[in-house]
Enzyme design. Structure first.
Site, mmCIF file in Angstrom:
data_model
loop_
_atom_site.group_PDB
_atom_site.id
_atom_site.type_symbol
_atom_site.label_atom_id
_atom_site.label_comp_id
_atom_site.label_asym_id
_atom_site.label_seq_id
_atom_site.Cartn_x
_atom_site.Cartn_y
_atom_site.Cartn_z
ATOM 1 N N LYS A 125 -53.586 -7.057 -27.465
ATOM 2 C CA LYS A 125 -54.749 -7.008 -28.339
ATOM 3 C C LYS A 125 -55.141 -5.582 -28.717
ATOM 4 O O LYS A 125 -54.681 -4.599 -28.156
ATOM 5 C CB LYS A 125 -55.919 -7.766 -27.706
ATOM 6 N N ARG A 183 -52.954 -15.274 -20.344
ATOM 7 C CA ARG A 183 -52.209 -15.752 -21.520
ATOM 8 C C ARG A 183 -51.491 -14.559 -22.143
ATOM 9 O O ARG A 183 -52.140 -13.594 -22.571
ATOM 10 C CB ARG A 183 -53.182 -16.395 -22.505
#
Length: 286
Positions: free
Chosen positions: A225, A265
């Site tokens: 991210k 995840r």
């Protein structure tokens, strides 16, 4: 009692004897990290099986990008992308999560073999989602969400991000419980990168104990991210491409595992699979 993988064989939320690794299969042309690489059923199923071979405990299948500015696909297209991949992986014995904001997609994915529903809107996008999940009896990942990441609707302003995210998640969990989802079927997710800037994401990672205080298993989804790109930026301030953030992702995975997360995840599973096992070994030695 657990099977040889460490996973409990009883119905309900899958659990392992350590933080689980959730591999990502994006059946999309436009995801920020790997859009288009697995955009057909055969390639997506093969990728999911490869993730399991590299150490994933479960696989999260999604057919709609949730990156900022992404255009929503219609329901029929999302179903076409997702359901055959869920069916193909489940038929191979893979524990499958479906990443969707639509109740009908969740229902059909569960019918095809999905073991849990991962909704980044926490049931807010589709009013039929919570009743559908409650009726199915599968676990439900409730993410902190403040709306679609488009235009002026990002809404990333907080006075105290840890307190506000925790309390907003608490309220959402209560609504999901009121909607009929069993308490032992709820997982919470702080929604890193969703209506949050770099400092917000780091603050939440630093206080995962507050989120665990909600009393539900915790999913941490930090893989590749934007905040990791900013942390890793060179002297010129340019962040590395998403696919060059996997070592940093594994570091976050180790921290999340040590803090007590149920699962992390990730897109690239091998380094994270090693990281969570080391975290478990250190915990055992302690």
């Amino acid at each position: 009692m657990r099977d040889k993988t460490g996973r409990s064989p009883v119905a309900g939320l899958p659990t392992w004897d350590r933080c689980a690794v959730m591999g990502v299969v994006n059946v999309t042309p436009d995801s920020f990290s790997d859009g288009g690489r697995w955009f057909d059923t055969t390639a997506a199923v093969k990728h999911g099986l490869d993730l399991v071979a590299r150490g994933a405990d479960l696989v999260d299948v999604g057919g709609e990008s949730t990156r900022p500015g992404a255009t929503r696909v219609d329901e029929a297209e999302e179903l076409r992308r997702v359901v055959p991949v869920v069916r193909g992986l489940a038929s191979e014995g893979v524990v499958v999560s479906v990443d969707t904001m639509r109740a009908r997609v969740a229902e059909q994915a569960v019918a095809a073999g999905a073991a849990l529903v991962n909704d980044v809107s926490g049931g807010l996008s589709d009013p039929a989602m919570v009743p559908a999940v409650a009726a199915s009896g599968v676990p439900f990942v409730v993410m902190h969400w403040r709306g679609f990441l488009e235009g002026g609707n990002i809404r990333g302003v907080y006075r105290d991000v840890v307190t506000e995210v925790t309390e907003e998640l608490r309220a959402r969990v209560e609504a999901v419980l009121d909607g009929g989802v069993a308490p032992d079927r709820i997982v919470v997710d702080p929604g890193l990168g969703f209506s949050k800037d770099v400092d917000h994401d780091l603050a939440l990672l630093a206080r995962l104990d507050r989120l665990l205080g909600l009393g539900h298993p915790l999913l941490v989804a930090a893989s590749r991210k934007r905040f990791l790109g900013r942390v890793l930026a060179g002297p010129d301030g340019a962040p590395p491409p998403a696919r060059e953030r996997d070592a940093a992702t594994a570091a976050v995975s180790a921290l999340a595992a040590e803090a007590g997360a149920w699962a992390v995840r990730v897109h690239e599973v091998r380094a994270t699979a090693d990281a969570v096992r080391v975290a478990r070994a250190v915990e055992g030695a302690r």
